[in-house]
Scaffold this active site. Sequence first.
Site, PDB file in Angstrom:
ATOM      1  N   ASP A  13       0.821  -1.219   0.000  1.00 12.09           N
ATOM      2  CA  ASP A  13       0.000   0.000   0.000  1.00 12.09           C
ATOM      3  C   ASP A  13       0.853   1.266   0.000  1.00 12.09           C
ATOM      4  O   ASP A  13       0.643   2.166  -0.814  1.00 12.09           O
ATOM      5  CB  ASP A  13      -0.914   0.050   1.232  1.00 12.09           C
ATOM      6  CG  ASP A  13      -2.026  -0.977   1.169  1.00 12.09           C
ATOM      7  OD1 ASP A  13      -2.266  -1.530   0.073  1.00 12.09           O
ATOM      8  OD2 ASP A  13      -2.643  -1.235   2.211  1.00 12.09           O
ATOM      9  N   ARG A  93       0.863   5.271  16.860  1.00 11.49           N
ATOM     10  CA  ARG A  93       0.478   6.209  15.802  1.00 11.49           C
ATOM     11  C   ARG A  93       0.857   7.658  16.110  1.00 11.49           C
ATOM     12  O   ARG A  93       1.434   8.338  15.262  1.00 11.49           O
ATOM     13  CB  ARG A  93      -1.017   6.096  15.467  1.00 11.49           C
ATOM     14  CG  ARG A  93      -1.397   4.765  14.825  1.00 11.49           C
ATOM     15  CD  ARG A  93      -0.674   4.531  13.505  1.00 11.49           C
ATOM     16  NE  ARG A  93      -0.975   3.223  12.948  1.00 11.49           N
ATOM     17  CZ  ARG A  93      -0.159   2.170  12.961  1.00 11.49           C
ATOM     18  NH1 ARG A  93       1.048   2.278  13.501  1.00 11.49           N
ATOM     19  NH2 ARG A  93      -0.516   1.027  12.439  1.00 11.49           N
ATOM     20  N   ASP A 122      -6.820   4.188  12.760  1.00 12.50           N
ATOM     21  CA  ASP A 122      -5.481   4.761  12.591  1.00 12.50           C
ATOM     22  C   ASP A 122      -5.491   6.090  11.843  1.00 12.50           C
ATOM     23  O   ASP A 122      -4.740   7.004  12.166  1.00 12.50           O
ATOM     24  CB  ASP A 122      -4.564   3.761  11.882  1.00 12.50           C
ATOM     25  CG  ASP A 122      -4.186   2.597  12.795  1.00 12.50           C
ATOM     26  OD1 ASP A 122      -4.153   2.806  14.022  1.00 12.50           O
ATOM     27  OD2 ASP A 122      -3.926   1.497  12.286  1.00 12.50           O
ATOM     28  N   SER A 173      -4.166  -9.112   7.849  1.00 15.28           N
ATOM     29  CA  SER A 173      -3.532  -7.805   7.925  1.00 15.28           C
ATOM     30  C   SER A 173      -3.002  -7.660   9.354  1.00 15.28           C
ATOM     31  O   SER A 173      -3.746  -7.851  10.319  1.00 15.28           O
ATOM     32  CB  SER A 173      -4.586  -6.738   7.605  1.00 15.28           C
ATOM     33  OG  SER A 173      -4.238  -5.523   8.224  1.00 15.28           O
TER      34      SER A 173
HETATM   35  N1  ARG Z   1      -7.934  -2.457  16.311  1.00 16.07           N
HETATM   36  C1  ARG Z   1      -6.663  -2.009  16.743  1.00 16.07           C
HETATM   37  C2  ARG Z   1      -6.622  -0.508  16.879  1.00 16.07           C
HETATM   38  O1  ARG Z   1      -7.507   0.142  16.435  1.00 16.07           O
HETATM   39  C3  ARG Z   1      -5.538  -2.507  15.831  1.00 16.07           C
HETATM   40  C4  ARG Z   1      -5.458  -1.830  14.523  1.00 16.07           C
HETATM   41  C5  ARG Z   1      -4.358  -2.370  13.704  1.00 16.07           C
HETATM   42  N2  ARG Z   1      -4.039  -1.431  12.663  1.00 16.07           N
HETATM   43  C6  ARG Z   1      -3.767  -1.762  11.429  1.00 16.07           C
HETATM   44  N3  ARG Z   1      -3.519  -0.818  10.587  1.00 16.07           N
HETATM   45  N4  ARG Z   1      -3.729  -2.999  11.036  1.00 16.07           N
HETATM   46  O2  ARG Z   1      -5.725   0.043  17.452  1.00 16.07           O
END
Ligand code: ARG
Length: 398
Positions: A13, A93, A122, A173
């Site tokens: 990506d 993040r 995110d 993922s």
């Molecule tokens: N659900 C979790 C969160 O919101 C994990 C997210 C994982 N992020 C990703 N881009 N795969 O923090």
Amino acid sequence: MDKCVLAYSGGLDTSVAIRWIAEKYGVEVIALAIDVGEEKDYEGIRQKALQVGAVESVVVDAKQEFFDEYLTRALAANLMYEGRYPCFTALARPLLAQHQVRVAKEKGARYLAHGCTGKGNDQVRFEVTYAALAPEMEVIAPAREWGMTRAQEIDYAAQHGIPVPVGKESPYSTDTNLWGRSIEAGAIEDPTKEAPPDAWLWTVNVEDAPEQPTYVRIEFERGVPVALDGERLPGPELVGRLNALGGANGVGRIDMLENRLVGIKSRELYEAPAATILLEAHRDLEAMCLDRETAHFKPYLELRYAELVYYGLWFTPLRKAIDAFLAETQRTVTGEVTVKLHKGRAMPVARTSPYSLYDYRLATYDKGDLFDPKDSPGFIRLWALPARIVGEVERKHA
Ligand code: ARG
């Protein structure tokens, strides 16, 4: 030409994003990758960004910073979203976005970009951080804008000489850092079924875990873990060792349904052995060192803290204010906790602290205690007074 700093992971990506942003916006793309403890080939990632069209490519080792600025606070807050998710992605993040803003300012960039989709948390965490630290900069979110399917993305990559993942692609993922690993998508999206075994990488199945327990002694100073079994270690290394020890005992697997900020419920798998062990140990030490009223009040703020971290509100006054409260509570959270790792459990079994509020002479049922039971009846009379009065009035009106 305007510049754009892209949060780069080395995956398909964000590699496609380098080309797509350069073409669509007519800008120079600077790729920025941050090492927060996912054991990847960062030099390879740095090179790959240049190869696919970035004008500059930067890698920052932020493991120590992640530990010092984020994980120690997570521990002070016993941080768990909805009681189970230790928020490792949510914590990483703002750190990533913060470095992006720093680099963007150094390079005089106009744009900040990330590879998040429009369905997750995110994107919010990145963009709230951008807004707080650099409101003048503009945001590009290619994966939200381009409307390509996975297959179209692969075509685009092939046409532009971007390396496409070869062989069998992972059906999941994932996102990884020192504090944990998340697994989403594929078969995991059916919450009525147990997760397939190949989703797990860091932790063994409980049934395959050793019959014999492993004990680990964790030393804390002011709420921060500093040593394992008497050996002082830098934070990232201490966490790494606990991930290995815990994982080998099946500790730290989490399978949960979670409420995303954007309103979706999602099924999430997490592996977080070190976080699980350290949170158990830290809570246990607090039980010894915090007075009752502080211990009972603190969880209210912990709940808020977990929400605001999850919701991307790291760079806000409330987070800083709660941090100040938490730091005050951690002044006496110093001591050692022995944790027994066995068949998926991390159980604190012994603890000591120079600030221990536990007094054997008060607690013991043996003789020689300091507690005078003759004080109790008077105390209970006053304690019961409101209940006694309410009871009398209610009966009068019954
Ligand atoms: N659900 C979790 C969160 O919101 C994990 C997210 C994982 N992020 C990703 N881009 N795969 O923090």
